[in-house]
Design a protein around this motif. Sequence first.
Motif, PDB file in Angstrom:
ATOM      1  N   GLN A  59       0.836  -1.200   0.000  1.00  0.00           N
ATOM      2  CA  GLN A  59       0.000   0.000   0.000  1.00  0.00           C
ATOM      3  C   GLN A  59       0.872   1.252   0.000  1.00  0.00           C
ATOM      4  O   GLN A  59       0.618   2.194  -0.761  1.00  0.00           O
ATOM      5  N   GLN A  93      -7.890  -5.707  -3.751  1.00  0.00           N
ATOM      6  CA  GLN A  93      -8.462  -4.460  -3.249  1.00  0.00           C
ATOM      7  C   GLN A  93      -9.586  -3.963  -4.157  1.00  0.00           C
ATOM      8  O   GLN A  93     -10.593  -3.437  -3.688  1.00  0.00           O
ATOM      9  N   SER A 119     -12.766  -5.634  -3.569  1.00  0.00           N
ATOM     10  CA  SER A 119     -13.424  -5.097  -2.376  1.00  0.00           C
ATOM     11  C   SER A 119     -13.862  -3.649  -2.598  1.00  0.00           C
ATOM     12  O   SER A 119     -14.378  -3.018  -1.677  1.00  0.00           O
ATOM     13  N   GLU A 120     -13.604  -3.137  -3.817  1.00  0.00           N
ATOM     14  CA  GLU A 120     -13.945  -1.759  -4.187  1.00  0.00           C
ATOM     15  C   GLU A 120     -13.349  -0.750  -3.212  1.00  0.00           C
ATOM     16  O   GLU A 120     -14.012   0.203  -2.766  1.00  0.00           O
ATOM     17  N   ALA A 121     -12.059  -0.940  -2.915  1.00  0.00           N
ATOM     18  CA  ALA A 121     -11.346  -0.043  -2.007  1.00  0.00           C
ATOM     19  C   ALA A 121     -10.766   1.134  -2.775  1.00  0.00           C
ATOM     20  O   ALA A 121     -10.408   1.023  -3.948  1.00  0.00           O
ATOM     21  N   HIS A 176      -7.264   2.460  -4.082  1.00  0.00           N
ATOM     22  CA  HIS A 176      -6.664   1.302  -4.745  1.00  0.00           C
ATOM     23  C   HIS A 176      -7.199   1.080  -6.157  1.00  0.00           C
ATOM     24  O   HIS A 176      -6.450   0.681  -7.055  1.00  0.00           O
ATOM     25  N   HIS A 195     -17.275   6.129  -6.364  1.00  0.00           N
ATOM     26  CA  HIS A 195     -17.015   5.768  -4.972  1.00  0.00           C
ATOM     27  C   HIS A 195     -17.127   7.000  -4.080  1.00  0.00           C
ATOM     28  O   HIS A 195     -16.830   8.127  -4.511  1.00  0.00           O
TER      29      HIS A 195
END
Length: 241
Positions: A59, A97, A100-102, A105, A138
């Motif tokens: 990250q 990621q 997970s729809e982060a 990312h 998002h």
Amino acid sequence: MKVSENEQYSAYDIWLNGLKSYLDRYENGLKKQANKYISSFIDEFEHSLPKEDLENILQRFCQEICDERKHSQLLNRGNGSLPYALSKIVWYYLKNQCESEAMPHMRWAFQLYGKYYNPFNPQLELNMFKILKKAYHHKDCDSKTVELYFNELLEHLYWGAHHFPNGCIITKESYEKTVETAEMILAEKQVAQKLVETYRYYRKLYQCFDEYEKSKHEKDFYDLCERAGIPYKNMSAYYFQ
């Protein structure tokens, strides 16, 4: 055992030193040695840390390379993408990621894998434009995501106009959908003025082409562009039988 914060930084230093060792070999012309080294380094590094600590390092690395413009040497070599072994571990981290729809990312994934051939996504398990679209919608959408998304629309319009006035590469439906999306973004977000000006240019250019087509080519396309205040020089087109 969970690595402490100080140990994490120490591990990150080891990570960066490993990448530097790769670059030293690569830039000295020892490409085969460099690729062999980084493959071994990544494999050993990946299996020496708990998953959580490895993800923290990845990250931080993605943030530095995508948001802080660090480690550009890793992209300014070869085909413009990360070295294979490094790209692989980063891809699978970002892929998880994205699933997970982060954020950010999903944006990082597009920045690193949205423009180049990705050997780890050959069947397009993840459509990178759709990932960018999800990033835009998002709740943590940022200005860089807006810029990337809007720029993709501009590139689509550029491609469509590639052979004006001989023809339009994209369909009218595709053009209208692109314009609809661009107008939505302009209504919802702040977009850099330079991008807005480019968009307005393409709107006028397509309007000139539409008028040219409706006249059955009786009107002069370049004259229409000049009158619209958008000087246009066509690109050479070659046709083969």
